[in-house]
Design a protein around this motif. Structure first.
Motif, PDB file in Angstrom:
ATOM      1  N   SER B  32       0.936   7.596 -12.205  1.00 24.31           N
ATOM      2  CA  SER B  32       0.313   6.606 -11.322  1.00 24.31           C
ATOM      3  C   SER B  32      -0.867   7.172 -10.557  1.00 24.31           C
ATOM      4  CB  SER B  32       1.327   5.959 -10.380  1.00 24.31           C
ATOM      5  OG  SER B  32       2.452   6.715 -10.207  1.00 24.31           O
ATOM      6  N   ILE B  33      -0.961   8.505 -10.362  1.00 27.91           N
ATOM      7  CA  ILE B  33      -2.135   8.986  -9.631  1.00 27.91           C
ATOM      8  C   ILE B  33      -3.267   9.411 -10.559  1.00 27.91           C
ATOM      9  CG2 ILE B  33      -0.776   9.704  -7.639  1.00 27.91           C
ATOM     10  CD1 ILE B  33      -1.010  12.537  -8.498  1.00 27.91           C
ATOM     11  N   MET B  34      -2.959   9.536 -11.845  1.00 19.59           N
ATOM     12  CA  MET B  34      -3.959  10.027 -12.786  1.00 19.59           C
ATOM     13  C   MET B  34      -5.202   9.123 -12.823  1.00 19.59           C
ATOM     14  SD  MET B  34      -3.448  12.654 -14.918  1.00 19.59           S
ATOM     15  CE  MET B  34      -2.266  12.702 -16.232  1.00 19.59           C
ATOM     16  N   ASP B  35      -4.983   7.823 -13.000  1.00 19.69           N
ATOM     17  CA  ASP B  35      -6.115   6.929 -13.213  1.00 19.69           C
ATOM     18  C   ASP B  35      -7.033   6.792 -12.006  1.00 19.69           C
ATOM     19  OD1 ASP B  35      -5.790   6.479 -15.837  1.00 19.69           O
ATOM     20  OD2 ASP B  35      -5.877   4.302 -15.685  1.00 19.69           O
ATOM     21  N   PRO B  36      -6.475   6.582 -10.794  1.00 21.00           N
ATOM     22  CA  PRO B  36      -7.390   6.529  -9.647  1.00 21.00           C
ATOM     23  C   PRO B  36      -8.233   7.793  -9.529  1.00 21.00           C
ATOM     24  CG  PRO B  36      -5.251   5.706  -8.999  1.00 21.00           C
ATOM     25  CD  PRO B  36      -5.112   6.211 -10.410  1.00 21.00           C
ATOM     26  N   ILE B  37      -7.627   8.963  -9.767  1.00 13.44           N
ATOM     27  CA  ILE B  37      -8.391  10.202  -9.614  1.00 13.44           C
ATOM     28  C   ILE B  37      -9.468  10.330 -10.680  1.00 13.44           C
ATOM     29  CG2 ILE B  37      -8.253  12.708  -9.669  1.00 13.44           C
ATOM     30  CD1 ILE B  37      -5.581  12.557  -8.407  1.00 13.44           C
ATOM     31  N   THR B  38      -9.102  10.077 -11.946  1.00 14.75           N
ATOM     32  CA  THR B  38     -10.139  10.235 -12.978  1.00 14.75           C
ATOM     33  C   THR B  38     -11.247   9.215 -12.802  1.00 14.75           C
ATOM     34  OG1 THR B  38      -8.650   9.065 -14.432  1.00 14.75           O
ATOM     35  CG2 THR B  38      -8.925  11.391 -14.844  1.00 14.75           C
ATOM     36  N   PRO B  63     -14.146   0.990  -7.912  1.00 12.33           N
ATOM     37  CA  PRO B  63     -13.087  -0.024  -7.926  1.00 12.33           C
ATOM     38  C   PRO B  63     -12.611  -0.353  -6.510  1.00 12.33           C
ATOM     39  CG  PRO B  63     -12.290   2.061  -8.793  1.00 12.33           C
ATOM     40  CD  PRO B  63     -13.744   2.224  -8.548  1.00 12.33           C
ATOM     41  N   SER B  64     -12.171  -1.567  -6.344  1.00  7.44           N
ATOM     42  CA  SER B  64     -11.618  -1.954  -5.053  1.00  7.44           C
ATOM     43  C   SER B  64     -10.196  -1.388  -4.955  1.00  7.44           C
ATOM     44  CB  SER B  64     -11.584  -3.479  -4.960  1.00  7.44           C
ATOM     45  OG  SER B  64     -10.678  -3.977  -5.903  1.00  7.44           O
ATOM     46  N   PRO B  65      -9.613  -1.344  -3.746  1.00  6.45           N
ATOM     47  CA  PRO B  65      -8.248  -0.835  -3.601  1.00  6.45           C
ATOM     48  C   PRO B  65      -7.261  -1.550  -4.531  1.00  6.45           C
ATOM     49  CG  PRO B  65      -9.221  -1.141  -1.450  1.00  6.45           C
ATOM     50  CD  PRO B  65     -10.225  -1.615  -2.443  1.00  6.45           C
ATOM     51  N   ILE B 135       3.799   5.262  -3.941  1.00 10.39           N
ATOM     52  CA  ILE B 135       3.344   5.908  -2.711  1.00 10.39           C
ATOM     53  C   ILE B 135       2.168   6.832  -3.029  1.00 10.39           C
ATOM     54  CG2 ILE B 135       3.946   7.619  -0.954  1.00 10.39           C
ATOM     55  CD1 ILE B 135       5.181   5.131  -0.191  1.00 10.39           C
ATOM     56  N   GLY B 136       2.290   7.582  -4.130  1.00  8.01           N
ATOM     57  CA  GLY B 136       1.197   8.463  -4.525  1.00  8.01           C
ATOM     58  C   GLY B 136      -0.069   7.679  -4.788  1.00  8.01           C
ATOM     59  N   SER B 137       0.083   6.601  -5.545  1.00  6.14           N
ATOM     60  CA  SER B 137      -1.063   5.776  -5.877  1.00  6.14           C
ATOM     61  C   SER B 137      -1.680   5.170  -4.618  1.00  6.14           C
ATOM     62  CB  SER B 137      -0.601   4.676  -6.827  1.00  6.14           C
ATOM     63  OG  SER B 137      -1.576   3.699  -6.951  1.00  6.14           O
ATOM     64  N   TRP B 138      -0.831   4.760  -3.698  1.00  7.32           N
ATOM     65  CA  TRP B 138      -1.306   4.167  -2.442  1.00  7.32           C
ATOM     66  C   TRP B 138      -2.078   5.199  -1.634  1.00  7.32           C
ATOM     67  CZ3 TRP B 138       0.674   4.968   2.740  1.00  7.32           C
ATOM     68  CH2 TRP B 138       0.194   4.053   3.658  1.00  7.32           C
ATOM     69  N   TYR B 139      -1.546   6.437  -1.608  1.00 10.94           N
ATOM     70  CA  TYR B 139      -2.194   7.512  -0.868  1.00 10.94           C
ATOM     71  C   TYR B 139      -3.606   7.753  -1.403  1.00 10.94           C
ATOM     72  CZ  TYR B 139      -3.302  12.281   0.476  1.00 10.94           C
ATOM     73  OH  TYR B 139      -3.942  13.395   0.932  1.00 10.94           O
ATOM     74  N   TYR B 140      -3.706   7.863  -2.722  1.00  8.69           N
ATOM     75  CA  TYR B 140      -5.020   8.127  -3.297  1.00  8.69           C
ATOM     76  C   TYR B 140      -5.949   6.929  -3.158  1.00  8.69           C
ATOM     77  CZ  TYR B 140      -4.105  12.727  -5.045  1.00  8.69           C
ATOM     78  OH  TYR B 140      -3.858  14.059  -5.113  1.00  8.69           O
ATOM     79  N   PHE B 145     -10.686   4.928  -2.249  1.00  8.18           N
ATOM     80  CA  PHE B 145     -11.340   3.634  -2.479  1.00  8.18           C
ATOM     81  C   PHE B 145     -11.291   2.666  -1.306  1.00  8.18           C
ATOM     82  CE2 PHE B 145      -9.751   4.962  -6.715  1.00  8.18           C
ATOM     83  CZ  PHE B 145     -10.991   5.318  -7.223  1.00  8.18           C
ATOM     84  N   GLY B 146     -10.454   2.920  -0.308  1.00  5.14           N
ATOM     85  CA  GLY B 146     -10.410   1.985   0.801  1.00  5.14           C
ATOM     86  C   GLY B 146      -8.997   1.559   1.123  1.00  5.14           C
ATOM     87  N   ASP B 147      -8.870   0.820   2.213  1.00  2.00           N
ATOM     88  CA  ASP B 147      -7.530   0.536   2.743  1.00  2.00           C
ATOM     89  C   ASP B 147      -6.772  -0.488   1.933  1.00  2.00           C
ATOM     90  OD1 ASP B 147      -7.729   2.331   4.710  1.00  2.00           O
ATOM     91  OD2 ASP B 147      -8.495   0.923   6.210  1.00  2.00           O
ATOM     92  N   LEU B 148      -5.494  -0.200   1.778  1.00  3.47           N
ATOM     93  CA  LEU B 148      -4.588  -1.202   1.226  1.00  3.47           C
ATOM     94  C   LEU B 148      -3.384  -1.233   2.163  1.00  3.47           C
ATOM     95  CD1 LEU B 148      -4.272  -2.850  -1.608  1.00  3.47           C
ATOM     96  CD2 LEU B 148      -2.346  -1.328  -1.832  1.00  3.47           C
ATOM     97  N   ASN B 149      -3.030  -2.437   2.544  1.00  4.16           N
ATOM     98  CA  ASN B 149      -1.925  -2.625   3.468  1.00  4.16           C
ATOM     99  C   ASN B 149      -0.625  -2.056   2.896  1.00  4.16           C
ATOM    100  OD1 ASN B 149      -0.331  -3.640   5.451  1.00  4.16           O
ATOM    101  ND2 ASN B 149      -1.488  -5.572   5.548  1.00  4.16           N
ATOM    102  N   PHE B 150       0.168  -1.372   3.730  1.00  2.96           N
ATOM    103  CA  PHE B 150       1.425  -0.825   3.235  1.00  2.96           C
ATOM    104  C   PHE B 150       2.415  -1.936   2.879  1.00  2.96           C
ATOM    105  CE2 PHE B 150       5.577   1.361   3.705  1.00  2.96           C
ATOM    106  CZ  PHE B 150       5.376   2.308   2.727  1.00  2.96           C
ATOM    107  N   ILE B 151       2.349  -3.033   3.638  1.00  2.00           N
ATOM    108  CA  ILE B 151       3.228  -4.168   3.326  1.00  2.00           C
ATOM    109  C   ILE B 151       2.938  -4.682   1.914  1.00  2.00           C
ATOM    110  CG2 ILE B 151       3.922  -6.489   4.057  1.00  2.00           C
ATOM    111  CD1 ILE B 151       4.632  -4.461   6.119  1.00  2.00           C
ATOM    112  N   ASP B 152       1.638  -4.722   1.559  1.00  2.00           N
ATOM    113  CA  ASP B 152       1.266  -5.154   0.206  1.00  2.00           C
ATOM    114  C   ASP B 152       1.881  -4.232  -0.834  1.00  2.00           C
ATOM    115  OD1 ASP B 152      -0.121  -7.324   0.914  1.00  2.00           O
ATOM    116  OD2 ASP B 152      -2.102  -6.380   0.860  1.00  2.00           O
ATOM    117  N   LEU B 153       1.856  -2.939  -0.530  1.00  2.00           N
ATOM    118  CA  LEU B 153       2.423  -1.975  -1.466  1.00  2.00           C
ATOM    119  C   LEU B 153       3.918  -2.234  -1.640  1.00  2.00           C
ATOM    120  CD1 LEU B 153       1.553   0.685  -3.003  1.00  2.00           C
ATOM    121  CD2 LEU B 153       3.116   1.739  -1.400  1.00  2.00           C
TER     122      LEU B 153
END
Lengths: 67, 259
Positions: B32-38, B63-65, B135-140, B145-153
């Motif tokens: 889950s963290i691979m794609d946001p990072i690459t 990309p947007s959050p 959680i990892g994906s949310w952290y990255y 890329f910008g804020d994403l609400n934790f409730i959304d996660l």
């Protein structure tokens, strides 16, 4: 040629490397405890160490033999 | 109930001893963290190794959050599902082969307890892994890329976990029908792929299919509103999982496992 890569923030990349290392270490611990594996044992050692990420995972899925 | 809990504990212990509790969460996290990072480093990577002609300019949209979280989900949809199937493909057949299931079932242990305890233990692993991965994906996502609400996660987790539950149910179901691990793997993947294919080809009629969940989750994140389609998909996924579970108990009881 690798100028771009020097600017990479290692704080972002480090977790990736740490995860891979943990996977490898656990696979090695399990490998050393085990008498028999599916297929030759020394081959799995090479796979775990030299095939990044996928090696340890393949070892866990295919290499272990539950007796 | 106590009997169920004993088998459940046995499963948890076993999954701990064979390191499933360690490697499955790590692999899911990695996926889950691979794609946001690459994606974030794509311009640098192309610069360094791309052999682009002198003066070539690439404009990459950041990309947007929401897109970043969806990239993680699409990885989980393919490789994550594969990991979940590989993890659970030998749970019952392996025990039949090694004779453990005979030792357990010769005692007055009900078949339904045996199957559901296994099911529950695998659900627990995959949900814990999914949570770690998200959680990892949310952290990255927040970092890059910008804020994403934790409730959304949490909402994403709540709905997407149903898809993993469906995969586990499917895999356990085939575990009780066929004996060979390879065939279990093959059948489960074929069913998941067929479902994906049918859903994408006949989207109109399969709007509530389980594999439509991630699409509806994206809509939920974009519009900030839980649509009835999402809820119907969720209900159908839960119902299908329960049916598969009941089916696997019945098949397992009839002991007609194909060699």
């Amino acid at each position: 040629m690798f100028e771009g890569l020097e600017q990479i923030n290692w704080g972002i990349i480090a977790p990736l490397i740490v995860i891979q290392l943990i996977l490898m270490v656990i696979a090695l611990v399990d490998w050393s405890k085990r008498e028999v594996t599916n297929g030759p044992k020394w081959l799995w050692l090479l796979i775990i160490i030299f095939v990044t990420t996928l090696g340890p995972i393949f070892y866990f899925i295919f290499g272990r033999r539950d007796d | 109930m106590r009997q169920w809990y004993t088998i459940f504990q046995k499963e948890m212990l076993e999954n701990w001893r064979n390191f499933k509790w360690v490697w499955v969460p790590l692999v899911i996290l990695l996926l889950s963290i691979m794609d946001p990072i690459t994606t974030y480093y794509m311009p640098e990577i192309l610069d360094a190794v791309g052999n682009l002609p002198e003066g070539a300019v690439f404009k990459m949209p950041t990309p947007s959050p929401v897109e970043s979280i969806m990239m993680s989900l699409s990885q989980l949809n393919t490789l994550g599902v594969l990991v979940i199937i590989l993890m659970s493909m030998q749970t019952i057949t392996g025990e039949i082969k090694s004779g453990v299931s005979e030792i357990i079932l010769v005692k007055p242990v009900s078949y339904s307890n045996y199957v559901t305890a296994k099911w529950a233990s695998f659900i627990l692993i995959s949900l814990a892994s999914l949570f770690v991965g998200l959680i990892g994906s949310w952290y990255y996502t927040n970092l890059l890329f910008g804020d994403l609400n934790f409730i959304d996660l949490l909402k994403v987790f709540a709905f997407y976990s149903l898809w993993f539950m469906f995969i586990i149910s499917l895999s356990i179901f085939f575990n009780t029908i066929v004996k060979s691990q390879g065939i279990i793997l093959f059948l489960t993947i074929v069913v998941v792929m067929a479902l994906n294919l049918l859903t994408s080809v006949l989207g109109k009629y399969f709007n509530w299919s389980p594999s439509q969940l991630s699409q509806h989750i994206e809509d939920m994140l974009l519009t900030n509103h839980i649509s009835t389609d999402l809820i119907m998909s969720a209900i159908i996924t839960i119902a299908a999982s329960l049916l598969l579970l009941i089916g696997s108990i019945t098949f397992f009881q009839s002991k007609k496992i194909v060699e």
